[in-house]
Design a protein around this motif. Structure first.
Motif, PDB file in Angstrom:
ATOM      1  N   PHE A 106     -36.457  24.266  38.846  1.00 36.32           N
ATOM      2  CA  PHE A 106     -37.366  24.542  37.738  1.00 36.32           C
ATOM      3  C   PHE A 106     -37.542  26.045  37.497  1.00 36.32           C
ATOM      4  CE2 PHE A 106     -41.632  24.356  35.645  1.00 36.32           C
ATOM      5  CZ  PHE A 106     -41.242  23.567  34.578  1.00 36.32           C
ATOM      6  N   ALA A 107     -37.092  26.868  38.465  1.00 38.03           N
ATOM      7  CA  ALA A 107     -37.270  28.319  38.370  1.00 38.03           C
ATOM      8  C   ALA A 107     -36.637  28.923  37.108  1.00 38.03           C
ATOM      9  CB  ALA A 107     -36.731  28.995  39.620  1.00 38.03           C
ATOM     10  N   PRO A 108     -35.395  28.541  36.707  1.00 41.04           N
ATOM     11  CA  PRO A 108     -34.822  29.110  35.478  1.00 41.04           C
ATOM     12  C   PRO A 108     -35.648  28.809  34.235  1.00 41.04           C
ATOM     13  CG  PRO A 108     -33.116  28.068  36.789  1.00 41.04           C
ATOM     14  CD  PRO A 108     -34.421  27.682  37.413  1.00 41.04           C
ATOM     15  N   VAL A 109     -36.261  27.617  34.188  1.00 40.07           N
ATOM     16  CA  VAL A 109     -37.100  27.255  33.039  1.00 40.07           C
ATOM     17  C   VAL A 109     -38.329  28.158  32.991  1.00 40.07           C
ATOM     18  CG1 VAL A 109     -38.417  25.408  31.953  1.00 40.07           C
ATOM     19  CG2 VAL A 109     -36.293  24.876  33.174  1.00 40.07           C
ATOM     20  N   ILE A 110     -38.973  28.344  34.168  1.00 43.35           N
ATOM     21  CA  ILE A 110     -40.139  29.224  34.231  1.00 43.35           C
ATOM     22  C   ILE A 110     -39.767  30.645  33.819  1.00 43.35           C
ATOM     23  CG2 ILE A 110     -41.867  30.245  35.777  1.00 43.35           C
ATOM     24  CD1 ILE A 110     -41.712  27.715  37.461  1.00 43.35           C
ATOM     25  N   PHE A 164     -38.994  35.167  27.480  1.00 39.73           N
ATOM     26  CA  PHE A 164     -38.758  35.046  26.043  1.00 39.73           C
ATOM     27  C   PHE A 164     -39.937  34.475  25.261  1.00 39.73           C
ATOM     28  CE2 PHE A 164     -34.544  34.868  28.034  1.00 39.73           C
ATOM     29  CZ  PHE A 164     -33.931  35.920  27.381  1.00 39.73           C
ATOM     30  N   LYS A 165     -40.969  33.979  25.957  1.00 35.48           N
ATOM     31  CA  LYS A 165     -42.122  33.405  25.270  1.00 35.48           C
ATOM     32  C   LYS A 165     -43.411  34.175  25.548  1.00 35.48           C
ATOM     33  CE  LYS A 165     -39.715  30.013  23.509  1.00 35.48           C
ATOM     34  NZ  LYS A 165     -39.475  29.912  22.050  1.00 35.48           N
ATOM     35  N   TYR A 166     -43.708  34.410  26.825  1.00 30.98           N
ATOM     36  CA  TYR A 166     -44.986  35.025  27.176  1.00 30.98           C
ATOM     37  C   TYR A 166     -44.937  36.559  27.148  1.00 30.98           C
ATOM     38  CZ  TYR A 166     -46.755  30.454  28.467  1.00 30.98           C
ATOM     39  OH  TYR A 166     -47.164  29.151  28.428  1.00 30.98           O
ATOM     40  N   LEU A 167     -43.880  37.156  27.702  1.00 31.07           N
ATOM     41  CA  LEU A 167     -43.775  38.611  27.710  1.00 31.07           C
ATOM     42  C   LEU A 167     -43.764  39.218  26.306  1.00 31.07           C
ATOM     43  CD1 LEU A 167     -43.576  40.976  29.669  1.00 31.07           C
ATOM     44  CD2 LEU A 167     -41.076  40.809  29.529  1.00 31.07           C
ATOM     45  N   PRO A 168     -43.046  38.626  25.330  1.00 26.64           N
ATOM     46  CA  PRO A 168     -43.069  39.194  23.973  1.00 26.64           C
ATOM     47  C   PRO A 168     -44.439  39.131  23.295  1.00 26.64           C
ATOM     48  CG  PRO A 168     -41.141  37.798  24.259  1.00 26.64           C
ATOM     49  CD  PRO A 168     -42.018  37.561  25.449  1.00 26.64           C
ATOM     50  N   MET A 169     -45.373  38.322  23.826  1.00 25.98           N
ATOM     51  CA  MET A 169     -46.705  38.251  23.228  1.00 25.98           C
ATOM     52  C   MET A 169     -47.408  39.605  23.247  1.00 25.98           C
ATOM     53  SD  MET A 169     -48.325  34.641  24.499  1.00 25.98           S
ATOM     54  CE  MET A 169     -47.601  33.072  24.035  1.00 25.98           C
ATOM     55  N   PHE A 170     -46.999  40.476  24.172  1.00 25.49           N
ATOM     56  CA  PHE A 170     -47.579  41.814  24.212  1.00 25.49           C
ATOM     57  C   PHE A 170     -47.350  42.548  22.895  1.00 25.49           C
ATOM     58  CE2 PHE A 170     -46.832  46.370  25.054  1.00 25.49           C
ATOM     59  CZ  PHE A 170     -48.125  46.733  25.454  1.00 25.49           C
ATOM     60  N   GLY A 171     -46.272  42.188  22.196  1.00 27.83           N
ATOM     61  CA  GLY A 171     -45.938  42.876  20.951  1.00 27.83           C
ATOM     62  C   GLY A 171     -46.923  42.656  19.815  1.00 27.83           C
TER      63      GLY A 171
END
Length: 284
Positions: free
Chosen positions: A2-6, A12-19
């Motif tokens: 499951f690590a690759p999914v996390i 690509f989903k949570y980190l870009p939210m900083f933008g």
């Protein structure tokens, strides 16, 4: 496993939210995200004071809602029809044919639409000229353009979306159909009283998820079908962000528009789920 999914969702989903902080700044490449001047709600005020932006938001709502309420029932109907087929070879052939358009890019679908409905060289207008003597500008009238846009979306995605409902149909106890048949229920009665209630939870979940994407009409399918004549109805948030944000370099303003789109989607999901929970069918 499951690590690759996390890792995928983190990168690509949570980190870009900083933008999204760009929506509250006058962003420029030289100063970067952190050092660009803070302007607060300036771009949101510009968004709601600009008549063109409000028209684009309206267009997105109209096309998004029409796509849901017109396109949503088709996968359900298709899944039920496929489930009723008894000849296995015929069922497989039909499934393959209706699944295939999902794997076409919207560039190909746009080319097919133009081949069919172009005013001068389209197949449909060629037939109409033989009957009425004149061509009809299908792609240059708002009403017919919306109909073609919705029809292309249904043709492309209905078959693939039906897979979920077919999986739900396979979990229905077949003894229920046998009992209904013994009691004299015809095919339509069995569908209405057994099939639809059996997949109702799946229908509700898919509807909630669809409502959350009401403003995500999609860039590619609008971009390949739109033209300047019908821009009053075909210009939506995604294409507007491309023209103003990417081509016009107004990154802060279009980030504010994108954040507004996401917040509206979240609110709609919460409201729809709250309504569904009252009937015992909520997503959570």
């Amino acid at each position: 496993m499951f690590a690759p999914v996390i890792l995928f969702y983190l990168l690509f989903k949570y980190l870009p939210m900083f933008g999204v902080v760009i929506a509250f700044k006058d962003y420029n490449f030289i100063q970067g995200i952190m050092n660009s001047p803070w302007v607060g709600w300036k771009h949101f005020r510009m968004l709601f004071d600009n008549p063109q932006s409000l028209e684009i938001i309206r267009n997105t709502f109209v096309l998004g809602l029409l796509s849901i309420f017109v396109g949503f029932p088709f996968p359900i109907i298709l899944a039920i029809l496929l489930n009723e087929l008894r000849k296995l070879w015929f069922k497989r052939v039909v499934q393959t044919l209706v699944y295939l358009p999902h794997f076409f890019s919207w560039v190909i679908v746009g080319g097919i639409v133009l081949t069919l409905f172009a005013q001068e060289s389209g197949i449909v207008n060629h037939l109409m000229k033989g009957v009425t003597g004149e061509a009809y500008p299908f792609l240059y009238k708002s009403g017919s353009w919306i109909a073609i846009f919705l029809g292309a979306g249904v043709w492309k995605e209905a078959g693939f979306a039906a897979i979920i409902y077919l999986a739900a149909l396979s979990s229905i106890d077949t003894s229920l159909y046998e009992a209904a048949n013994i009691d004299g229920a015809n095919k339509w009665r069995r569908i209405w009283h057994i099939t639809l209630p059996g997949i109702s939870s799946t229908i509700v979940i898919m509807f909630i998820l669809s409502i959350g994407n009401v403003l995500e009409v999609g860039f590619d399918k609008v971009f390949v079908l739109q033209n300047p004549v019908v821009s009053d109805i075909s210009e939506v948030i995604s294409t507007y962000i491309y023209r103003i944000g990417i081509e016009g370099a107004q990154f802060s303003f279009t980030t504010a528009l994108g954040l507004f789109e996401s917040v509206v989607g979240l609110v709609l999901v919460l409201l729809t789920n709250r309504t569904a929970r009252k009937f015992g069918q909520g997503l959570w």
